[in-house]
Design a protein around this motif. Sequence first.
Motif, PDB file in Angstrom:
ATOM      1  N   GLU A   1       2.137  -7.526   3.334  1.00 25.14           N
ATOM      2  CA  GLU A   1       3.047  -7.067   4.384  1.00 25.14           C
ATOM      3  C   GLU A   1       3.081  -7.971   5.617  1.00 25.14           C
ATOM      4  O   GLU A   1       2.112  -8.646   5.947  1.00 25.14           O
TER       5      GLU A   1
ATOM      6  N   HIS B   1       0.835  -1.196   0.000  1.00 24.25           N
ATOM      7  CA  HIS B   1       0.000   0.000   0.000  1.00 24.25           C
ATOM      8  C   HIS B   1       0.871   1.246   0.000  1.00 24.25           C
ATOM      9  O   HIS B   1       1.970   1.253   0.566  1.00 24.25           O
TER      10      HIS B   1
ATOM     11  N   ASP C   1       6.223   0.290   7.121  1.00 24.84           N
ATOM     12  CA  ASP C   1       4.808   0.005   6.815  1.00 24.84           C
ATOM     13  C   ASP C   1       4.335   0.929   5.716  1.00 24.84           C
ATOM     14  O   ASP C   1       3.748   1.955   5.988  1.00 24.84           O
TER      15      ASP C   1
END
Length: 396
Positions: A170, A75, A108
């Motif tokens: 992830e 993302h 992240d």
Amino acid sequence: MTTEDPAVTLLRDYLRIKSVHPNPDYDSCVTLLKGQAETIGLDYQVTELVKGKPILIMSWMGYEPHLPTILLNSHMDVVPVSEECWKYGPFEAVKEPNGDIFARGIQDMKSVGIQYIEAVRGLKEQGKRLKRTIHICFVPDEELGGIDGMGKYVSSPDFKKLNVGMALDEGLGTLDEEIPVYFTERNPFVVKFHCSGNPGHGSLFIENTAAAKVQYMINKMLKFRQEQKKLFDEDPKKALGNVTTVNMTFMSGGLQMNVVPNELCIGFDIRVSPTHNIVEFQKMLENWMEEAGGGIRMEFVYKFLNQSVTSVSPDDPWYQAFQLGVQAHKLKVTPQVLCAVTDSRYLREVDIPVLGFSPMIHTPVLAHDHDEFLNESIFLRGIEIYKDIITELASV
Ligand code: ZN
């Protein structure tokens, strides 16, 4: 001054784009990433299912393109920062002399997105051709629950055309060299209980009040919480993903201090472990609502009911291939249930096996935290790891 690896420079450029909520700059991400697809010679497509929320797919055709493909998902968006708590600007991607790069989203999960690109670039430069087609996917809005991103994408005709057989998404970092690989996630189950009861004057003993029902529900929920916590505390091998967490996060109601209200509301953020069947879990809550005396309405703020699990059995061909790739780097993986949620759940919901994995060894988990960082050598090593994983997966 030593020159920087171009992969690190690209990562730092990507980190400097403020794709941060509430107004993520997706256009700049897509422009940067599209440019990479063009340089590498990958086909790409931008799909906008919701205006201003692009999904970018880069494709490296395999020599057997009819076979189910491999999707490498990441993302583009990142969560907001408390800037004053950071030692450097969170969108400056400052690199310390030891190679630690500080930036929101480096763990992240912008590093992973760039690692996918660099791994494919490297394999292509080595003259490799893989059997299965590889799609590198960049989605928006994961940090808002993925509803306008992967959530919509999986049921679109564009997604179906990709013919995805297996996906990577992830994971989290690890302080040692044993990397967790996530084969499923807990299910978010966020509910409010609207408890109604008899109203009246604050000076009386009113029977069957909203407060009595609130009390019953809170006691049941917190007792359940305690039991789950005990299971977690007593077994050091138990990951958080293997128990159900319950937190009371909302409470409202009342009219005036001398009026017994006819309704009070309480809310809970529950994350249901795959060890609990979610239908039975909901039935248990409904039973408590009856036991409390009825007159309680359950409002679902958010719930995700699909409990699909990706196979991590030693004879599963995808998992075998994944492990071969990791073992080539003398690393170990441990299958785990992720305690939080990612876009993987939408992929699993449409029956695609997904392994959640981020090759961040010797790295503390700082996703969503202050001073999120990753060392450039760990990042570069991750590219090599992905080269092997991708090669193995594409050869299944
Ligand atoms: Zn993430």
